[in-house]
Motif scaffolding. Structure first.
Motif, PDB file in Angstrom:
ATOM      1  N   UNK A  59      -9.744  10.244   9.621  1.00  0.00           N
ATOM      2  CA  UNK A  59      -9.122  10.255   8.294  1.00  0.00           C
ATOM      3  C   UNK A  59      -7.963   9.270   8.248  1.00  0.00           C
ATOM      4  N   UNK A  60      -7.114   9.316   9.253  1.00  0.00           N
ATOM      5  CA  UNK A  60      -5.962   8.420   9.297  1.00  0.00           C
ATOM      6  C   UNK A  60      -6.392   6.958   9.329  1.00  0.00           C
ATOM      7  N   UNK A  61      -7.459   6.684  10.052  1.00  0.00           N
ATOM      8  CA  UNK A  61      -7.953   5.311  10.097  1.00  0.00           C
ATOM      9  C   UNK A  61      -8.422   4.875   8.713  1.00  0.00           C
ATOM     10  N   UNK A  62      -9.163   5.740   8.055  1.00  0.00           N
ATOM     11  CA  UNK A  62      -9.661   5.409   6.729  1.00  0.00           C
ATOM     12  C   UNK A  62      -8.561   5.190   5.720  1.00  0.00           C
ATOM     13  N   UNK A  63      -7.440   5.864   5.919  1.00  0.00           N
ATOM     14  CA  UNK A  63      -6.295   5.720   5.022  1.00  0.00           C
ATOM     15  C   UNK A  63      -5.336   4.626   5.475  1.00  0.00           C
ATOM     16  N   UNK A  64      -5.616   4.010   6.619  1.00  0.00           N
ATOM     17  CA  UNK A  64      -4.769   2.937   7.117  1.00  0.00           C
ATOM     18  C   UNK A  64      -3.382   3.381   7.498  1.00  0.00           C
ATOM     19  N   UNK A  65      -3.276   4.551   8.102  1.00  0.00           N
ATOM     20  CA  UNK A  65      -1.960   5.089   8.429  1.00  0.00           C
ATOM     21  C   UNK A  65      -1.966   5.668   9.838  1.00  0.00           C
ATOM     22  N   UNK A  66      -0.800   6.018  10.308  1.00  0.00           N
ATOM     23  CA  UNK A  66      -0.633   6.707  11.584  1.00  0.00           C
ATOM     24  C   UNK A  66       0.310   7.874  11.349  1.00  0.00           C
TER      25      UNK A  66
END
Length: 277
Positions: free
Chosen positions: A185-192
């Motif tokens: 999910x975090x990858x898809x949202x471009x976040x960490x």
């Protein structure tokens, strides 16, 4: 050259502790093997570039820009034109194949030559017998194996747990269960972030492995060789869940009630840490 162990700049992106989570973990250090050859025809190396395990392609591109002292965004723009030897399933996306290692650089190094060498190194490392053993038994193709390895890299608390994390992934796929990985999910949202909300698990995104069954469409980072070995030859077990209760204490289980108990303990530890902090 000796194997080097570079430190991560940030902690692992996975949020831990919810009962719904399949797998979670935090890794603060990564091992990158040293590549003892100068980049194609570039003569003597006068500096090196270290790429830690698990970095996303964007992080790698930024690191190459800085190492070569070129304008920000140069390496990302160069990637589609670098004629990288990627599998057809990748669709030209280098994610997963920018092999984490310590690379020598020289004044003749270019973004294209560096990326090409990274991908060539990945193909050599991932194509070895140690990373292909068991692949046929696990019924995944080579690209899917890299996707699984990237999730293992993101989710495992330590290298010793990688084989068990991989087994959880395969078991959930075999049981037609969603993977429910916060790291995707975090990858898809471009976040960490370590904080994934209930609303996040409802988003319409191909990397939302809560809402969608199966693997995400691409790797979510660039795995190391050990993660690939785990994806190729996972540990034996019936586990469907795991949670890192505290650093170095990751518990795997096939029983939901036991998982709930472990998650409760994790939440207590988190609350105490926040209070003490």
């Amino acid at each position: 050259m000796q194997t080097e162990t570079p430190r991560r700049n940030t902690t692992r992106i996975t949020r831990r502790g919810r009962v719904a989570l399949t797998a979670t973990g935090v890794v603060v250090a990564a091992t990158a093997v040293a590549v003892p050859l100068a980049l194609r025809g570039e003569g003597e190396a006068d500096r090196v570039l270290t790429i830690p395990e698990g970095w996303r392609s964007g992080q790698v591109y930024d690191a190459v820009d800085k190492a070569l002292d070129v304008p920000s965004g140069t390496t990302k723009k160069a990637a589609p034109k670098a004629h990288l030897k990627l599998p057809g399933d990748a669709g030209g996306n280098a994610e997963g194949y920018l092999f984490p290692a310590t690379y020598p650089l020289s004044d003749k190094s270019t973004p294209r030559s560096v990326l090409a060498y990274m991908v060539d190194t990945a193909n050599k490392r991932f194509g070895g017998s140690g990373t292909t053993a068991g692949a046929e038994r696990n019924a995944v193709n080579p690209y899917q194996r890299v996707i699984i390895a990237s999730i293992v890299q993101a989710e495992a608390d330590n290298k010793e747990d990688m084989g068990r994390v991989a087994r959880v992934i395969y078991n959930r796929l075999d049981h037609d269960m969603p993977l429910q990985m916060d790291s995707t999910i975090n990858y898809g949202l471009g976040r960490s972030t370590l904080d994934t909300t209930h609303d996040d698990t409802k988003i319409n995104n191909p990397y939302n492995t809560y809402a969608r069954k199966g693997l995400p469409p691409t790797p979510i980072g660039n795995p190391g060789e050990q993660a690939m070995r785990a994806a190729s030859s996972p540990a034996a077990g019936d586990w469907l869940y795991f949670v890192t209760v505290k650093r170095g204490d990751t518990r795997f289980t096939a029983d939901l009630a036991e998982q709930e108990k472990n998650v409760t303990e994790f939440n207590k530890n988190q609350a105490k840490a926040k209070k003490d902090g």
